[in-house]
Design a protein around this motif. Structure first.
Motif, PDB file in Angstrom:
ATOM      1  N   ASP A  69      18.623 -32.074  25.004  1.00 37.34           N
ATOM      2  CA  ASP A  69      18.228 -31.359  26.218  1.00 37.34           C
ATOM      3  C   ASP A  69      16.765 -31.667  26.557  1.00 37.34           C
ATOM      4  O   ASP A  69      15.915 -31.832  25.671  1.00 37.34           O
ATOM      5  N   VAL A  70      16.478 -31.718  27.853  1.00 39.01           N
ATOM      6  CA  VAL A  70      15.117 -31.906  28.347  1.00 39.01           C
ATOM      7  C   VAL A  70      14.742 -30.677  29.168  1.00 39.01           C
ATOM      8  O   VAL A  70      15.396 -30.370  30.172  1.00 39.01           O
ATOM      9  N   VAL A  71      13.726 -29.976  28.734  1.00 38.96           N
ATOM     10  CA  VAL A  71      13.287 -28.742  29.376  1.00 38.96           C
ATOM     11  C   VAL A  71      11.980 -29.012  30.110  1.00 38.96           C
ATOM     12  O   VAL A  71      11.041 -29.567  29.528  1.00 38.96           O
ATOM     13  N   VAL A  72      11.915 -28.617  31.381  1.00 42.28           N
ATOM     14  CA  VAL A  72      10.699 -28.812  32.171  1.00 42.28           C
ATOM     15  C   VAL A  72      10.268 -27.462  32.749  1.00 42.28           C
ATOM     16  O   VAL A  72      10.949 -26.882  33.598  1.00 42.28           O
ATOM     17  N   ALA A  73       9.152 -26.959  32.245  1.00 41.18           N
ATOM     18  CA  ALA A  73       8.532 -25.747  32.789  1.00 41.18           C
ATOM     19  C   ALA A  73       7.431 -26.176  33.740  1.00 41.18           C
ATOM     20  O   ALA A  73       6.668 -27.104  33.445  1.00 41.18           O
ATOM     21  N   GLU A  74       7.331 -25.511  34.873  1.00 37.08           N
ATOM     22  CA  GLU A  74       6.370 -25.929  35.898  1.00 37.08           C
ATOM     23  C   GLU A  74       5.761 -24.707  36.560  1.00 37.08           C
ATOM     24  O   GLU A  74       6.461 -23.756  36.905  1.00 37.08           O
ATOM     25  N   ILE A  75       4.447 -24.737  36.731  1.00 33.53           N
ATOM     26  CA  ILE A  75       3.741 -23.641  37.396  1.00 33.53           C
ATOM     27  C   ILE A  75       2.912 -24.224  38.537  1.00 33.53           C
ATOM     28  O   ILE A  75       2.253 -25.263  38.382  1.00 33.53           O
ATOM     29  N   GLU A  76       2.954 -23.561  39.644  1.00 34.25           N
ATOM     30  CA  GLU A  76       2.290 -24.008  40.861  1.00 34.25           C
ATOM     31  C   GLU A  76       0.814 -24.335  40.607  1.00 34.25           C
ATOM     32  O   GLU A  76       0.058 -23.493  40.125  1.00 34.25           O
ATOM     33  N   GLY A  77       0.428 -25.574  40.905  1.00 35.34           N
ATOM     34  CA  GLY A  77      -0.953 -25.993  40.743  1.00 35.34           C
ATOM     35  C   GLY A  77      -1.348 -26.381  39.338  1.00 35.34           C
ATOM     36  O   GLY A  77      -2.457 -26.874  39.126  1.00 35.34           O
ATOM     37  N   LEU A  78      -0.454 -26.174  38.364  1.00 40.20           N
ATOM     38  CA  LEU A  78      -0.801 -26.426  36.965  1.00 40.20           C
ATOM     39  C   LEU A  78       0.007 -27.542  36.337  1.00 40.20           C
ATOM     40  O   LEU A  78      -0.188 -27.861  35.161  1.00 40.20           O
ATOM     41  N   GLY A  79       0.922 -28.109  37.066  1.00 38.99           N
ATOM     42  CA  GLY A  79       1.675 -29.242  36.557  1.00 38.99           C
ATOM     43  C   GLY A  79       2.924 -28.857  35.799  1.00 38.99           C
ATOM     44  O   GLY A  79       3.207 -27.681  35.557  1.00 38.99           O
ATOM     45  N   ALA A  80       3.688 -29.866  35.433  1.00 38.37           N
ATOM     46  CA  ALA A  80       4.969 -29.689  34.750  1.00 38.37           C
ATOM     47  C   ALA A  80       4.839 -30.074  33.288  1.00 38.37           C
ATOM     48  O   ALA A  80       4.196 -31.062  32.940  1.00 38.37           O
ATOM     49  N   LEU A  81       5.480 -29.302  32.443  1.00 39.21           N
ATOM     50  CA  LEU A  81       5.423 -29.459  30.989  1.00 39.21           C
ATOM     51  C   LEU A  81       6.827 -29.762  30.481  1.00 39.21           C
ATOM     52  O   LEU A  81       7.730 -28.949  30.612  1.00 39.21           O
ATOM     53  N   THR A  82       6.996 -30.938  29.894  1.00 39.18           N
ATOM     54  CA  THR A  82       8.308 -31.373  29.418  1.00 39.18           C
ATOM     55  C   THR A  82       8.428 -31.214  27.911  1.00 39.18           C
ATOM     56  O   THR A  82       7.491 -31.535  27.172  1.00 39.18           O
ATOM     57  N   SER A  83       9.575 -30.707  27.457  1.00 39.86           N
ATOM     58  CA  SER A  83       9.885 -30.606  26.025  1.00 39.86           C
ATOM     59  C   SER A  83      11.232 -31.263  25.790  1.00 39.86           C
ATOM     60  O   SER A  83      12.187 -31.032  26.540  1.00 39.86           O
ATOM     61  N   ARG A  84      11.319 -32.064  24.734  1.00 39.35           N
ATOM     62  CA  ARG A  84      12.550 -32.779  24.395  1.00 39.35           C
ATOM     63  C   ARG A  84      13.121 -32.175  23.115  1.00 39.35           C
ATOM     64  O   ARG A  84      12.485 -32.228  22.061  1.00 39.35           O
ATOM     65  N   ILE A  85      14.305 -31.607  23.230  1.00 41.32           N
ATOM     66  CA  ILE A  85      14.915 -30.874  22.122  1.00 41.32           C
ATOM     67  C   ILE A  85      15.627 -31.853  21.189  1.00 41.32           C
ATOM     68  O   ILE A  85      16.405 -32.703  21.645  1.00 41.32           O
ATOM     69  N   VAL A  86      15.355 -31.714  19.895  1.00 37.70           N
ATOM     70  CA  VAL A  86      15.956 -32.615  18.905  1.00 37.70           C
ATOM     71  C   VAL A  86      16.619 -31.794  17.802  1.00 37.70           C
ATOM     72  O   VAL A  86      16.307 -30.621  17.587  1.00 37.70           O
ATOM     73  N   ALA A  87      17.546 -32.436  17.089  1.00 41.44           N
ATOM     74  CA  ALA A  87      18.285 -31.779  16.010  1.00 41.44           C
ATOM     75  C   ALA A  87      17.376 -31.533  14.807  1.00 41.44           C
ATOM     76  O   ALA A  87      16.321 -32.165  14.672  1.00 41.44           O
ATOM     77  N   PRO A  88      17.787 -30.612  13.930  1.00 44.08           N
ATOM     78  CA  PRO A  88      17.006 -30.385  12.706  1.00 44.08           C
ATOM     79  C   PRO A  88      16.864 -31.679  11.918  1.00 44.08           C
ATOM     80  O   PRO A  88      17.812 -32.465  11.799  1.00 44.08           O
ATOM     81  N   ARG A  89      15.673 -31.918  11.402  1.00 47.32           N
ATOM     82  CA  ARG A  89      15.432 -33.133  10.634  1.00 47.32           C
ATOM     83  C   ARG A  89      15.850 -32.930   9.179  1.00 47.32           C
ATOM     84  O   ARG A  89      15.702 -31.842   8.622  1.00 47.32           O
ATOM     85  N   ASN A  90      16.341 -33.986   8.595  1.00 50.40           N
ATOM     86  CA  ASN A  90      16.719 -33.959   7.184  1.00 50.40           C
ATOM     87  C   ASN A  90      15.474 -34.214   6.338  1.00 50.40           C
ATOM     88  O   ASN A  90      14.914 -35.318   6.349  1.00 50.40           O
ATOM     89  N   ARG A  91      15.024 -33.200   5.635  1.00 47.34           N
ATOM     90  CA  ARG A  91      13.814 -33.311   4.829  1.00 47.34           C
ATOM     91  C   ARG A  91      14.130 -33.438   3.342  1.00 47.34           C
ATOM     92  O   ARG A  91      13.270 -33.248   2.498  1.00 47.34           O
ATOM     93  N   GLY A  92      15.398 -33.695   3.045  1.00 48.13           N
ATOM     94  CA  GLY A  92      15.782 -33.872   1.654  1.00 48.13           C
ATOM     95  C   GLY A  92      15.294 -35.192   1.135  1.00 48.13           C
ATOM     96  O   GLY A  92      14.946 -35.375  -0.006  1.00 48.13           O
TER      97      GLY A  92
END
Length: 365
Positions: free
Chosen positions: A342-365
Motif C-alpha cells: 500500500d502507498v499512503v499519501v497524507a497532504e496538508i494545504e501549503g505543506l506538501g504531500a507525505l508518502t509512506s510505503r507499507i511493507v511486510a514484517p522483516r525476517n530478523r532471524g
C-alpha cells in the motif's frame, strides 16, 4: 545524478515591518523523486523577513514571550521558506527547496537552524532528483501527540462528542524511533494485524516554552509540516486480553509506539508562510483512493490551545514536534487496514504531500 547548477545568492536580511500577505488561494503538491509527482506550488503568501532568536533561560520565557516575534530570515523578497533535510552522496544536509532544486544551507538536519543558527546558503544547488529526502528532524526531541481532537473522528470511533467546556487536550508521547521521512518504508510490525493511518498537522517548536498563554503560544512555533500518526489498532501478544479498561488503554497507547509510525515532512514551512494554522485542508489517500478529507478549522483544541496546555505540563524545547490530531476517515471506522504494498499519501494545504510505503514484517532471524 545531476550536477550542481549555478550558485544561488546568499541570504539577505530585510529589516522593518513584514510585507502584506497575498490572499490568493493555496495550492498543494507533493515532493518526491519519482516521475509524475511534483513539488508543492507556491502558497501565495509573500515571505516575511524575520530572524530566529536563540534560546533563553526558562526563567525569562514569560517575559520574552510578550515581545513581538522575530523569525527566520527569508532569502529574497517574495520567496517561500520550505526547509528540508536530505541525503546527498552519503552526507546529510539541509537547505531551501526552490521548485525542483534545493539550495544547500549546511551540514546536518534542521535542528541547528531551529535552535537559532543562521540559515545561509553555501552557493551549492542540487536537483531534488539527486537527493533522498529525510525527515526534517532526523533525531527530534519530544514527539507529543493529541488524541480525539476532531469531533467526527471521535464519533466514528463510537464515542459521544466531546464537550469542550469540560475537556482538555488528550496528550501522549511517541518515541523518537517513530519518526521517518517522505517516501520511507513503514513496516507492519509482527505485533499487529491492524495498521491504520491518521493524517495530522505537525507543529515544530522553535523556542523554549513553559507556562505560556494561548494568546502567546504561536510565538513559540518555528514552522508546520505534514505528518501521519500511523497506529496499530490491535496487539498480537500471545496473551489473552482481560477486557479491563486499563488494558484496553495501554494496548491503544502501545499501538502508537511502533518504529516508523510517525512519518513527518517532506519539509517544514516557516510560520511567516502559514498565517493561520486553523485554515488548512487535510487529505489522505491509500493507493490513490480518498480516505480522509478534513480541515484544521475543525479541531476541538486549536494549535495555540494545545501548545499552551502542553507547556503547563512539560517544558517544550526547540525541535520538539506536536502532532495535533486527525480528522474522520481512519481505517478503523470501516475495518479497513493497511497491507504490504500500500502507498499512503497524507497532504496538508501549503505543506506538501507525505508518502509512506507499507511493507511486510522483516525476517530478523
Amino acid at each position: 545524478m545531476s550536477s550542481p547548477s549555478t550558485p544561488m545568492p546568499h541570504s539577505v536580511t530585510r529589516r522593518g515591518p513584514p510585507p502584506a500577505c497575498s490572499t490568493s488561494s493555496l495550492t498543494v503538491g507533493r515532493l518526491s523523486r519519482t516521475a509524475g509527482r511534483r513539488l508543492s506550488a507556491p502558497v501565495g503568501c509573500v515571505g516575511q523577513a524575520r530572524r530566529l532568536e536563540r534560546d533563553i533561560p526558562s526563567r525569562h520565557v514569560r517575559a520574552w514571550s510578550a515581545r513581538p516575534r522575530s523569525r527566520l530570515t527569508t532569502q529574497l523578497k517574495g520567496e517561500e521558506m520550505k526547509l528540508a533535510t536530505f541525503e546527498h552522496d552519503g552526507e546529510i544536509l539541509h537547505g531551501v527547496i526552490e521548485g525542483d532544486r534545493i539550495a544547500v544551507a549546511g551540514p546536518g538536519d534542521l535542528r541547528a537552524v531551529i535552535e537559532g543558527a543562521p540559515l545561509e546558503r553555501t552557493g551549492q544547488v542540487i536537483s531534488v532528483d539527486a537527493v533522498r529526502i529525510l525527515a526534517p528532524l532526523t533525531n527530534p526531541g519530544k514527539v507529543v501527540a493529541v488524541a480525539a481532537n476532531y469531533q467526527e473522528h471521535v464519533i466514528e470511533g463510537g464515542d459521544r462528542p466531546r464537550e469542550k467546556s469540560t475537556a482538555t487536550p488528550r496528550l501522549f508521547l511517541k518515541p523518537d524511533t517513530t519518526v521517518v521521512g517522505d517516501d520511507a518504508e513503514v513496516e507492519i510490525a509482527s505485533i499487529t494485524t491492524q495498521l491504520d493511518w491518521e493524517a495530522e498537522l505537525a507543529v515544530v517548536v522553535g523556542h523554549l516554552a513553559k507556562d505560556v498563554s494561548e494568546t502567546e503560544a504561536l510565538n513559540f512555533v518555528f514552522g508546520y509540516s505534514t505528518s501521519n500518526d500511523i497506529s496499530a489498532r490491535n496487539l498480537v501478544t500471545g496473551a489473552a486480553r482481560d477486557g479491563e479498561a486499563a488494558t484496553d488503554f495501554f494496548d491503544w497507547l502501545a499501538g502508537k509506539w511502533l518504529d516508523g509510525s510517525a512519518p513527518f515532512g517532506p519539509y517544514v514551512v516557516t510560520t511567516d508562510e502559514i498565517l493561520d494554522p486553523q485554515k488548512l485542508a487535510i487529505t489522505l489517500t491509500v493507493n490513490g483512493e480518498p480516505k480522509q478529507l478534513g480541515n484544521t478549522a475543525d479541531m476541538i483544541h486549536s494549535v495555540a490551545e494545545i501548545i499552551s496546555f502542553t507547556s503547563r505540563l512539560m517544558t517544550l524545547r526547540p525541535g520538539d514536534i506536536i502532532l495535533t490530531g486527525t480528522p474522520a476517515g481512519v481505517g478503523m471506522a470501516t475495518g479497513t487496514y493497511l497491507n504490504p504494498g500500500d502507498v499512503v499519501v497524507a497532504e496538508i494545504e501549503g505543506l506538501g504531500a507525505l508518502t509512506s510505503r507499507i511493507v511486510a514484517p522483516r525476517n530478523r532471524g
